[in-house]
Design a protein around this motif. Structure first.
Motif: not given
Length: 302
Positions: A148-156
């Motif tokens: 699970i990778c961080k993308f936009r806030p609350a939208r990994d």
């Protein structure tokens, strides 16, 4: 100015605008704006056909012929994808479930159950938030491997799998919209599995983001399975750029996957790409609380 002159100006002006949009829609490889315009290519092509008929009856034969040629160029460049054939892989299928979860905080028990019941061995997700992880805890707990990778806030962006993952191959570059891992398929083959979430097209940053992701994919050694929410139609160059980098092809026919799409403006933006030589089928699942339909792919690797 008479009413007849005004109508002629409107008709000729419409033909010029639509024809320009068709041509601009083929420039996405070099211009970010070109991809945004490419989204409406089926619509502009469809509108040019009746417009060409009107021009013909107005005795503007040259403009009519130019309009019909541009209409067939536009429609001909996208139509084959809507009629692409599939081949059932029988009982020996690798199952992949693609879904943009939508990050809003309502319960997702039915969606979690649908993903588990599908028998998918690989799940590619976008817009993974703390909320839907809470409401879909049984689904996240069902798969022993999760990247699970961080993308936009609350939208990994995430890849889940029940297949053996190769240690140390996890791909997670924050804010790129890319997550992945190399797995061992049931036939023993090593395969990269990637989940992608592209930004919106121009004036947003999709053009540059797709270039960065394509470079990362081109550096991978071995076959690649790609699925995601591309926020771009398959004939757009942001998606084509990624497909070419992997040496892949689209699996299944183009089908609308977003609730804002329709007959003349289809939005098949949730796409599965497989290595050349792979076969299989694609089945659309319900929205189930998201604005994107799920995509269940059954894949036979060569």
């Amino acid at each position: 100015m008479t009413g007849r002159t005004f109508i002629r100006i409107v008709i000729f002006g419409s033909a010029i605008v639509l024809g320009s949009l068709v041509l601009l829609g083929f420039t996405g490889r070099f211009l970010a704006l070109g991809d945004s315009v490419a989204i409406v290519k089926p619509l502009t092509g469809a509108l040019l056909i009746p417009l060409a008929m009107v021009l013909w009856f107005m005795r503007a034969r040259g403009a009519a012929l130019a309009s019909i040629v541009l209409a067939f160029v536009a429609l001909g460049s996208v139509a084959p994808g809507f009629f692409a054939s599939t081949s059932d892989c029988g009982g020996d299928c690798l199952k992949l479930y693609q879904k943009n979860l939508m990050s809003k905080a309502w319960p997702r028990y039915a969606l979690a159950d649908d993903i588990i019941a599908s028998g998918a061995q690989i799940v590619t997700l976008q817009e993974v938030s703390d909320h839907n992880r809470k409401f879909m805890a049984n689904m996240f707990g069902h798969f022993p491997v999760a990247v699970i990778c961080k993308f936009r806030p609350a939208r990994d962006v995430a890849v889940l799998t029940s297949l053996p993952a190769i240690k140390g191959t996890e791909i997670c570059e924050p804010k790129t919209g890319l997550a992945g891992v190399q797995i061992r398929a049931p036939n023993g083959q090593l395969v990269w599995v990637l989940s992608i979430h592209l930004e919106w097209p121009f004036p947003y940053s999709q053009f540059r983001q797709s270039q960065n992701i394509a470079k990362r994919i081109a550096a991978l050694d071995g076959p690649v399975l790609i699925a995601g929410d591309f926020n771009m139609v398959p004939w757009g160059q942001s998606v084509q750029r990624i497909r070419r980098a992997a040496g892949n092809r689209y699996l299944g026919a183009f089908r609308n996957t977003h609730d804002l799409g329709g007959l003349f403006l289809p939005l098949p933006i949730d796409t599965v790409m497989v290595p050349e030589g792979a076969t299989g089928t694609v089945e659309l699942r319900g929205y189930m609380g998201s604005d994107h339909r799920g995509v269940l792919a059954r894949i036979a690797l060569r």
